[in-house]
Write a protein that holds these residues in place. Structure first.
Motif, mmCIF file in Angstrom:
data_model
loop_
_atom_site.group_PDB
_atom_site.id
_atom_site.type_symbol
_atom_site.label_atom_id
_atom_site.label_comp_id
_atom_site.label_asym_id
_atom_site.label_seq_id
_atom_site.Cartn_x
_atom_site.Cartn_y
_atom_site.Cartn_z
ATOM 1 N N LEU A 148 34.202 6.269 19.159
ATOM 2 C CA LEU A 148 33.684 5.823 17.859
ATOM 3 C C LEU A 148 32.978 6.954 17.124
ATOM 4 O O LEU A 148 33.210 7.167 15.930
ATOM 5 N N ILE A 149 32.132 7.682 17.823
ATOM 6 C CA ILE A 149 31.360 8.742 17.152
ATOM 7 C C ILE A 149 32.281 9.865 16.678
ATOM 8 O O ILE A 149 32.149 10.359 15.558
ATOM 9 N N GLY A 209 34.365 8.333 13.844
ATOM 10 C CA GLY A 209 33.552 7.957 12.694
ATOM 11 C C GLY A 209 32.953 9.142 11.972
ATOM 12 O O GLY A 209 32.577 9.036 10.806
ATOM 13 N N SER A 210 32.867 10.266 12.639
ATOM 14 C CA SER A 210 32.286 11.443 11.994
ATOM 15 C C SER A 210 33.196 11.985 10.900
ATOM 16 O O SER A 210 32.740 12.668 9.983
ATOM 17 N N ALA A 242 19.107 9.374 12.396
ATOM 18 C CA ALA A 242 20.310 9.200 11.592
ATOM 19 C C ALA A 242 19.989 8.726 10.181
ATOM 20 O O ALA A 242 20.562 9.213 9.221
ATOM 21 N N ALA A 280 19.309 11.061 7.321
ATOM 22 C CA ALA A 280 20.392 11.848 6.747
ATOM 23 C C ALA A 280 21.356 11.005 5.917
ATOM 24 O O ALA A 280 22.206 11.528 5.228
ATOM 25 N N VAL A 281 21.246 9.702 6.025
ATOM 26 C CA VAL A 281 22.161 8.847 5.260
ATOM 27 C C VAL A 281 21.703 8.812 3.818
ATOM 28 O O VAL A 281 20.544 8.536 3.544
ATOM 29 N N ARG A 294 31.120 24.507 13.412
ATOM 30 C CA ARG A 294 30.607 23.182 13.081
ATOM 31 C C ARG A 294 31.347 22.098 13.873
ATOM 32 O O ARG A 294 30.720 21.179 14.420
ATOM 33 N N LEU A 345 27.524 17.613 20.188
ATOM 34 C CA LEU A 345 26.431 16.705 19.810
ATOM 35 C C LEU A 345 26.845 15.247 20.046
ATOM 36 O O LEU A 345 26.031 14.421 20.480
ATOM 37 N N ALA A 346 28.104 14.961 19.772
ATOM 38 C CA ALA A 346 28.592 13.594 19.990
ATOM 39 C C ALA A 346 28.500 13.216 21.460
ATOM 40 O O ALA A 346 28.218 12.074 21.808
ATOM 41 N N PHE A 399 30.233 22.295 17.506
ATOM 42 C CA PHE A 399 28.850 21.839 17.666
ATOM 43 C C PHE A 399 28.767 20.317 17.566
ATOM 44 O O PHE A 399 28.078 19.651 18.355
ATOM 45 N N ARG A 400 29.483 19.752 16.616
ATOM 46 C CA ARG A 400 29.407 18.297 16.432
ATOM 47 C C ARG A 400 30.060 17.545 17.589
ATOM 48 O O ARG A 400 29.621 16.454 17.946
#
Lengths: 211, 175
Positions: free
Chosen positions: A163-164, A167-168, A124, A127-128, A44, A51-52, A47-48
């Motif tokens: 930031l991403i 922030g994740s 996004a 999913a929030v 995970r 993805l970022a 992958f993230r």
């Protein structure tokens, strides 16, 4: 099944937990089941990170797989100076950045733009978790999130990446610094600067007054 | 309000990464590891080398072609190209000492011009006659005559007339 390049020993560090160190040691000895367990434990996060960098789940999937395969063949060079996850994330980030820069990707984007390639198009908001707000608040929030996605996508890459990733909530500042190959202080500055830019733009768009 | 915006940014960013890889990632990775490592990247290292070698061969080939295509003289022997120096020139002071060199230079230029005119003729037609022996060159001795200082006359300089300049006064309208 081919063996990894070498079976160098791993020294446990404070950052790495004992189970992971043991799995790495077994994987270095050629135990593919142990490496499979490492894949499960870290997939995970890897992958993230991809993805970022890429903004596309399909590309991130490819990069994640490549990163794990590369990590397996480079296990011999892993000395355990840092946590395995930090080392792995650095590999994944480099691969993701290579892909981001690749000519093929540029061609794809130029000739046949795909929605998933644009970070602004990330779904996004869906999913929030919805908050208990009034109908008007929810509409404003939806607009705000849409604007935020566009603004984040338009940030300079250096600020956006920091930031991403930060922030994740998935990575520590040390891990982000290792991925981006910059000092921790620079990571913090970039995150702060990115937030400042976003807030300034949102305020200029009237969101502060609207809410 | 600022805090609200921060929270909104956090919410959007975390939502952007709220995804996971496919469930079969482990299986795919282990399958890739189980495959013998692909060797095609090794082949790719030879591609630039092969390209460089090919380029070198092409350049060398062109160079050699230009070497064999050197200019030549078609049915024109050097004796025809070089004008004969007239043997009837009187020897001694009346003869220009640079004349043989000028003649040789002109003939070389002419040979070069002729050779450039027919660059693609077969080399079998080249016929160069043996060079004729040049006649001995007489160079007149350099004579330096001494200048006669008494014969040099310098005219006296003319005197300059006096120039009168009126005194400079204050401009009109100013104190």
């Amino acid at each position: 099944m081919p063996l990894p390049p070498s079976t160098a020993c791993v020294t446990p560090t404070n950052a790495a937990d004992g189970v992971e160190v043991e799995l790495v040691r077994r994987a270095q000895a050629g135990d593919t089941d142990a490496f499979g367990a490492l894949v499960d434990r870290n997939r995970r996060a890897v992958f993230r990170a991809a993805l970022a960098a890429l903004g596309s789940a399909a590309d991130a999937e490819d990069v994640t797989q490549d990163a794990f395969v590369t990590a397996y063949y480079k296990l011999g060079s892993f000395r355990g100076d840092a946590a395995f996850r930090t080392w792995l994330l650095a590999i994944a980030w480099r691969k993701a950045i290579d892909r981001r820069k690749s000519i093929a990707r540029w061609m794809q984007r130029t000739i046949a733009p795909r929605e998933s390639d644009n970070p602004a198009e990330w779904d996004a908001f869906a999913a929030v978790p919805a908050r208990e707000r009034s109908q008007e608040d929810r509409v404003v929030s939806r607009e705000l999130h849409a604007q935020l996605q566009t603004l984040i996508a338009s940030l300079p890459k250096k600020l956006r990446d920091a930031l991403i990733l930060a922030g994740s909530g998935e990575y520590s500042y040390e891990q982000i610094a290792s991925m981006l190959s910059i000092p921790v202080g620079t990571v913090k500055w970039r995150v702060s600067e990115a937030r400042k830019v976003l807030k300034h733009k949102l305020t200029a768009m009237g969101y502060e007054r609207a809410r | 309000m600022r805090g609200d915006l921060d929270r909104e940014i956090d919410a959007v960013v975390s939502a952007m990464l709220d995804a996971d890889s496919r469930e079969d990632l482990r299986a795919r990775v282990l399958e890739r590891i189980a495959e013998p490592r692909r060797r095609w990247p090794l082949w790719w290292t030879f591609v630039p080398l092969a390209a460089a070698a090919l380029l070198t061969l092409v350049i060398a080939g062109r160079w050699r072609t230009s070497d064999t295509g050197l200019p030549f003289i078609r049915s024109t022997s050097l004796s025809q190209a070089v004008p004969a120096i007239p043997a009837s020139l009187p020897r001694g002071l009346n003869r220009d000492p640079m004349e043989p060199m000028r003649a040789a230079s002109a003939s070389v230029t002419r040979v070069a011009r002729v050779s450039r005119l027919a660059p693609s003729e077969p080399a079998t037609e080249v016929g160069v006659a043996p060079l004729e022996r040049l006649a001995s060159i007489d160079v007149a001795p350099v004579a330096v005559t001494r200048l006669d200082g008494q014969r040099i006359v310098v005219a006296p300089l003319a005197s300059i007339e006096e120039i009168e300049i009126p005194p400079v006064g204050p401009p009109e309208g100013r104190n």
